[in-house]
Enzyme design. Structure first.
Site, PDB file in Angstrom:
ATOM      1  CE  LYS A 112      -4.158  -1.970   2.038  1.00  0.00           C
ATOM      2  NZ  LYS A 112      -5.213  -1.846   3.063  1.00  0.00           N
ATOM      3  CE  LYS A 195      -8.846  -9.573  -2.381  1.00  0.00           C
ATOM      4  NZ  LYS A 195      -8.487  -9.487  -0.958  1.00  0.00           N
ATOM      5  CE  LYS A 198     -13.801  -1.868  -1.093  1.00  0.00           C
ATOM      6  NZ  LYS A 198     -13.697  -1.599   0.338  1.00  0.00           N
TER       7      LYS A 198
END
Length: 332
Positions: A112, A195, A198
């Protein structure tokens, strides 16, 4: 000890099919066998900056997605994390129990933060400790997890064990994973090696739970595939990530094995398969979309559900937190 499940998802907008198949649907199934606590983790959401008004709406949308997917507020406790201050209080205690070396091994922070590691918030770095606090504040015995969350649950178990050892108390259970079945890991419609997310800039990479039927059909039609025919057995899809993903979605939505899906469509191309998949996705997702729309039209109702859930969660967590503080040596 009560068999208690805790789980939650971030309110970051665009709840999608991966959230439904990998989490929400399974949460609904657990309600009859466990005491279930489901949380919209808005404190986790602010590890990266959020527009305050957007965050409020996204919390309500997440709650609506939970309910539309089958989470029943009369059976389960449903609330947003920030309503219960014990999450933050226990997270600080766990910041002092967990070791830096443990957090340095957390792969999701590296993913991230990326190249901007030095500019990432401290919250993003220590959020696995908050995740442990979310679970252990209620002495949850089980957590439904996908493959990408197993590392965080292992950290939760490490923190629980170290706390128990440090303070000579069997305070926390060693929470067990509930590994999810078919569809636990739904991949991007544009790249079967990534994956469904969003955060992907392409709307065509995911099936959102608020997409209408025409949008669902268009996204499946545009989904990346290959030119080969479907085999008789799922193992023969090895090396075909997009094909594996679409077969997996069909299998999960229909509660079939991947082998059964391959057997049904053996020798057919993806033109035929996508038509069948479109029918299944529209049939399963449209009712969720409609219910989410109905719920979002009444934000006061959603807020009341979250408030009532927060009060129930507070009632469970308060005596547990008081016992934890006593063990640590804090004056009441």
């Amino acid at each position: 000890m009560t068999n208690r499940v805790f789980s939650g998802a971030q309110p970051s907008g665009n709840m999608h099919l991966g959230n439904y198949l990998g989490a929400f649907r399974n949460w609904a199934k657990l309600q009859d066998d466990f005491e279930c606590i489901y949380c919209v983790v808005d404190m986790h959401a602010i590890t990266v900056w959020q527009d305050p008004e957007d965050l409020k709406n996204q919390v309500r949308e997440a709650a609506a997605a939970y309910i539309a997917s089958g989470v029943d507020p009369s059976k389960s406790i449903l609330f947003n994390q920030s309503r219960v201050p014990g999450h933050a209080e226990l997270a600080w205690i766990f910041n002092c129990v967990a070791r830096i070396g443990w957090l340095n091994r957390m792969t999701q922070f590296k993913d991230k933060a990326g190249k901007n590691r030095e500019n990432a918030s401290v919250g993003l770095y220590v959020y696995p400790n908050l995740m442990a606090a979310d679970i252990l504040l209620y002495k949850a015995t089980h957590v439904p997890v996908g493959e990408d969350q197993k590392q965080h649950l292992e950290l939760t178990r490490d923190i629980a064990q170290k706390f128990n050892n440090d303070f000579g108390r069997e305070m926390f259970p060693l929470t067990e994973p509930l590994i999810l079945g078919e569809g636990a890991r739904v991949m991007s419609l544009r790249d079967g090696t990534k994956k469904m997310s969003k955060s992907d800039p392409s709307e065509y990479s995911r099936i959102n739970l608020n997409d209408d039927a025409d949008t669902l059909a268009l996204k499946i039609r545009k989904a990346k595939t290959d030119a080969e025919l479907l085999p008789a057995l799922a193992k023969d899809l090895e090396g075909r990530p997009e094909a594996q993903n679409l077969v997996g979605i069909y299998a999960a939505l229909m509660d079939m094995s991947r082998d059964a899906v391959c057997g049904q469509f053996e020798g057919k191309g993806f033109g035929d398969f996508k038509k069948a998949l479109t029918d299944v996705v529209v049939d399963k997702v449209a009712p969720i979309t409609n219910e989410m729309t109905r719920l979002m039209a009444d934000p006061a109702y959603i807020d009341s559900i979250l408030q009532q859930g927060g009060e129930k969660a507070q009632a469970i967590s308060e005596p547990i937190l008081a016992d934890i503080k006593k063990a640590v040596g804090f004056l009441a």
